[in-house]
Write an enzyme that holds these catalytic residues in place. Structure first.
Site, PDB file in Angstrom:
ATOM      1  N   HIS A  94     106.060  59.535   9.789  1.00  0.00           N
ATOM      2  CA  HIS A  94     104.632  59.727  10.073  1.00  0.00           C
ATOM      3  C   HIS A  94     103.935  58.430   9.688  1.00  0.00           C
ATOM      4  O   HIS A  94     104.006  58.008   8.532  1.00  0.00           O
ATOM      5  CB  HIS A  94     104.078  60.901   9.280  1.00  0.00           C
ATOM      6  N   HIS A 102     100.447  55.625  10.255  1.00  0.00           N
ATOM      7  CA  HIS A 102      99.070  55.370  10.649  1.00  0.00           C
ATOM      8  C   HIS A 102      98.982  53.966  11.237  1.00  0.00           C
ATOM      9  O   HIS A 102      98.074  53.207  10.924  1.00  0.00           O
ATOM     10  CB  HIS A 102      98.145  55.473   9.439  1.00  0.00           C
ATOM     11  N   GLY A 154     101.309  57.063   5.149  1.00  0.00           N
ATOM     12  CA  GLY A 154     102.554  57.314   5.865  1.00  0.00           C
ATOM     13  C   GLY A 154     103.638  57.924   5.001  1.00  0.00           C
ATOM     14  O   GLY A 154     103.528  57.993   3.770  1.00  0.00           O
ATOM     15  N   ASN A 155     104.694  58.397   5.673  1.00  0.00           N
ATOM     16  CA  ASN A 155     105.822  58.990   4.980  1.00  0.00           C
ATOM     17  C   ASN A 155     107.052  58.980   5.867  1.00  0.00           C
ATOM     18  O   ASN A 155     106.943  58.948   7.086  1.00  0.00           O
ATOM     19  CB  ASN A 155     105.503  60.416   4.481  1.00  0.00           C
ATOM     20  N   GLY A 191     101.586  59.146  -2.837  1.00  0.00           N
ATOM     21  CA  GLY A 191     100.737  58.131  -3.440  1.00  0.00           C
ATOM     22  C   GLY A 191     101.382  56.806  -3.772  1.00  0.00           C
ATOM     23  O   GLY A 191     100.884  56.087  -4.637  1.00  0.00           O
ATOM     24  N   SER A 206     102.556  64.323   0.326  1.00  0.00           N
ATOM     25  CA  SER A 206     101.676  65.462   0.594  1.00  0.00           C
ATOM     26  C   SER A 206     101.957  66.083   1.969  1.00  0.00           C
ATOM     27  O   SER A 206     101.538  67.199   2.243  1.00  0.00           O
ATOM     28  CB  SER A 206     100.211  65.034   0.511  1.00  0.00           C
ATOM     29  N   GLU A 207     102.675  65.380   2.823  1.00  0.00           N
ATOM     30  CA  GLU A 207     103.015  65.891   4.157  1.00  0.00           C
ATOM     31  C   GLU A 207     104.385  66.557   4.202  1.00  0.00           C
ATOM     32  O   GLU A 207     104.946  66.760   5.279  1.00  0.00           O
ATOM     33  CB  GLU A 207     102.971  64.749   5.182  1.00  0.00           C
ATOM     34  N   HIS A 256      94.812  60.752  13.253  1.00  0.00           N
ATOM     35  CA  HIS A 256      95.738  60.764  12.116  1.00  0.00           C
ATOM     36  C   HIS A 256      97.068  60.084  12.441  1.00  0.00           C
ATOM     37  O   HIS A 256      98.071  60.367  11.801  1.00  0.00           O
ATOM     38  CB  HIS A 256      95.943  62.232  11.706  1.00  0.00           C
TER      39      HIS A 256
END
Length: 192
Positions: A92, A94, A29-30, A45, A72-73, A158
């Site tokens: 975002h 999961h 997530g982010n 990470g 990374s998103e 996702h």
């Protein structure tokens, strides 16, 4: 508008809040928030339940890293901010039940009562693309741009992306989605 320090603190507290409630696990997530021409985003990470404000990355709307190592998103977040000026926060996640829904495809799934009709709005499904890829970022930005009435997007296999005018509104959208996705699972009696 909150200060940079305050916004980083809010992202950190929200990461902990969502992690402790199972919306995030491990390093998934982010979270991001926009302030004028820059975006503050959780780092790559790292467990969102263990972040400190100094770890929050800062990038320009054009993708230049100002500080830290962004998620990374990051492309997906910048794509959303690029097509919808009213959005100031993106999450975002999961989360288990929203991710479950992401495997079902384009269904009219979460319309049980007046509350879900009123508070979920139109949920849009986005096809699967590799996490962190430019293709995913482009697909999400396109969907957000074409659906200005939608603040909740399900990413195939996702999880979900939710938007808000601030971090609180984005969090509430995520909570609503997860609640109704769980209720759908319970009503349908899916077995694991």
């Amino acid at each position: 508008m909150p200060s940079e320090k305050k916004l980083k603190e809010e992202i950190t507290l929200l990461g902990r809040f969502l992690y402790e409630r199972g919306f995030f696990f491990a390093t998934t997530g982010n979270i991001s928030a926009r302030m004028r021409e820059v975006v503050f985003i959780t780092p790559r990470g790292r467990c969102k339940g263990e972040l400190s404000p100094k770890e929050i990355s800062k990038i320009s709307l054009k993708g230049k890293v100002i500080s830290g190592e962004p998620s990374s998103e990051w492309r997906m977040h910048l794509g959303i901010y690029g097509v919808r000026q009213s959005v100031k926060a993106v999450i975002h996640a999961h989360s288990p039940f929203a991710t479950f829904i992401s495997f079902l495809g384009k269904l009219k799934i979460l319309r049980f009562d007046a509350y879900s009709e009123t508070h979920l709005g139109e949920i849009r499904f986005i096809s699967y693309f590799k996490p962190g890829s430019e293709e995913l970022a482009e697909a999400v930005a396109e969907a957000v741009g074409k659906n200005p009435e939608s603040d909740i997007f399900i990413l195939k296999r996702h999880g979900a992306v939710v938007l808000g005018k601030d971090l609180k509104e984005a969090r509430l959208n995520l909570e609503r989605l997860e609640f109704f996705a769980r209720l759908f699972w319970l009503i349908k009696g899916y077995k694991i």
